[in-house]
Design a protein around this motif. Structure first.
Motif, PDB file in Angstrom:
ATOM      1  N   CYS A  59      40.657  38.965  42.268  1.00  0.00           N
ATOM      2  CA  CYS A  59      40.210  38.044  41.740  1.00  0.00           C
ATOM      3  C   CYS A  59      38.958  40.233  40.785  1.00  0.00           C
ATOM      4  O   CYS A  59      38.338  39.944  42.443  1.00  0.00           O
ATOM      5  CB  CYS A  59      39.640  37.097  41.690  1.00  0.00           C
ATOM      6  N   LYS A  61      36.841  39.598  38.679  1.00  0.00           N
ATOM      7  CA  LYS A  61      35.324  39.673  38.031  1.00  0.00           C
ATOM      8  C   LYS A  61      35.870  38.016  37.831  1.00  0.00           C
ATOM      9  O   LYS A  61      36.569  37.385  37.471  1.00  0.00           O
ATOM     10  CB  LYS A  61      35.806  40.312  36.947  1.00  0.00           C
ATOM     11  N   GLY A  62      34.346  37.111  38.159  1.00  0.00           N
ATOM     12  CA  GLY A  62      34.334  36.012  37.926  1.00  0.00           C
ATOM     13  C   GLY A  62      35.245  34.880  39.103  1.00  0.00           C
ATOM     14  O   GLY A  62      35.426  35.623  40.528  1.00  0.00           O
ATOM     15  N   SER A  63      35.846  34.382  39.038  1.00  0.00           N
ATOM     16  CA  SER A  63      36.784  33.401  40.064  1.00  0.00           C
ATOM     17  C   SER A  63      37.804  32.680  39.407  1.00  0.00           C
ATOM     18  O   SER A  63      38.104  32.655  37.924  1.00  0.00           O
ATOM     19  CB  SER A  63      35.600  32.412  40.397  1.00  0.00           C
ATOM     20  N   ASN A  89      37.550  35.357  43.902  1.00  0.00           N
ATOM     21  CA  ASN A  89      36.254  35.400  43.749  1.00  0.00           C
ATOM     22  C   ASN A  89      35.511  36.718  43.631  1.00  0.00           C
ATOM     23  O   ASN A  89      36.304  37.803  44.592  1.00  0.00           O
ATOM     24  CB  ASN A  89      35.423  34.261  43.313  1.00  0.00           C
ATOM     25  N   GLU A 110      35.943  30.334  34.640  1.00  0.00           N
ATOM     26  CA  GLU A 110      34.712  31.086  33.777  1.00  0.00           C
ATOM     27  C   GLU A 110      35.013  31.571  32.574  1.00  0.00           C
ATOM     28  O   GLU A 110      35.971  32.590  33.735  1.00  0.00           O
ATOM     29  CB  GLU A 110      33.268  31.640  34.790  1.00  0.00           C
ATOM     30  N   ASN A 112      36.093  35.468  30.775  1.00  0.00           N
ATOM     31  CA  ASN A 112      35.269  36.775  30.866  1.00  0.00           C
ATOM     32  C   ASN A 112      35.689  36.768  32.380  1.00  0.00           C
ATOM     33  O   ASN A 112      35.755  38.387  32.935  1.00  0.00           O
ATOM     34  CB  ASN A 112      34.292  36.641  31.099  1.00  0.00           C
ATOM     35  N   ALA A 113      36.576  36.207  33.168  1.00  0.00           N
ATOM     36  CA  ALA A 113      37.063  36.573  34.164  1.00  0.00           C
ATOM     37  C   ALA A 113      38.419  37.310  34.807  1.00  0.00           C
ATOM     38  O   ALA A 113      39.025  37.355  33.687  1.00  0.00           O
ATOM     39  CB  ALA A 113      37.784  35.131  35.467  1.00  0.00           C
TER      40      ALA A 113
END
Length: 144
Positions: A59, A61-63, A89, A110, A112-113
């Protein structure tokens, strides 16, 4: 059958900035990678499995929640297989290795992950080792 592995990364920080590294990640088998940018965190990708292909997930970006299941029979899998849940994450450096014989279902937590996926198969090889199963085939945990 090989087991799912968590490969932890590490951080180094000094006056010049920060460095994130995965010295324990052996990349000799990896031949390609791609990145997933989900359009909606409510959407779930999967179940998708491979008899012989391995996947590594990271990952950026994000989770993400990644549910996995070890397939007993790719032609007619049992409905009673047990799933496992993993959370990746961008605040904790970790690569999840999902070996051959497993299927995955993936959901961003979320908007934009971003999830990088590494493979030991070329795209053509992967297409010939691709098995899709209905999302309702096995119970998966999507709670955070």
């Amino acid at each position: 059958m090989a087991e799912i592995q968590r490969i932890n990364g590490e951080y180094f920080k000094d006056h010049r900035g920060s460095l994130l590294f995965f010295n324990q990640l052996d990349m000799r088998e990896i031949v390609r990678f791609y990145e997933i940018f989900p359009s909606d965190p409510k959407l779930i990708r999967g179940w998708q499995g491979h008899r012989t292909e391995k996947k590594w997930f990271y990952c950026t970006k994000g989770s993400f929640i990644i549910n996995t299941v070890l397939i007993d029979n790719f032609d007619k899998p049992s409905k009673s297989l047990v799933t496992s849940k993993y959370i990746l994450n961008d605040t904790f450096p970790e690569v999840l290795l999902v070996p051959q014989g497993h299927a995955t279902a993936i959901r961003a937590m979320e908007k934009n992950a971003r999830l990088q996926v590494y493979s030991n198969f070329t795209l053509e090889e992967s297409k010939n080792d691709d098995y899709r199963f209905d999302l309702e085939e096995w119970p998966a945990d999507w709670k955070t």
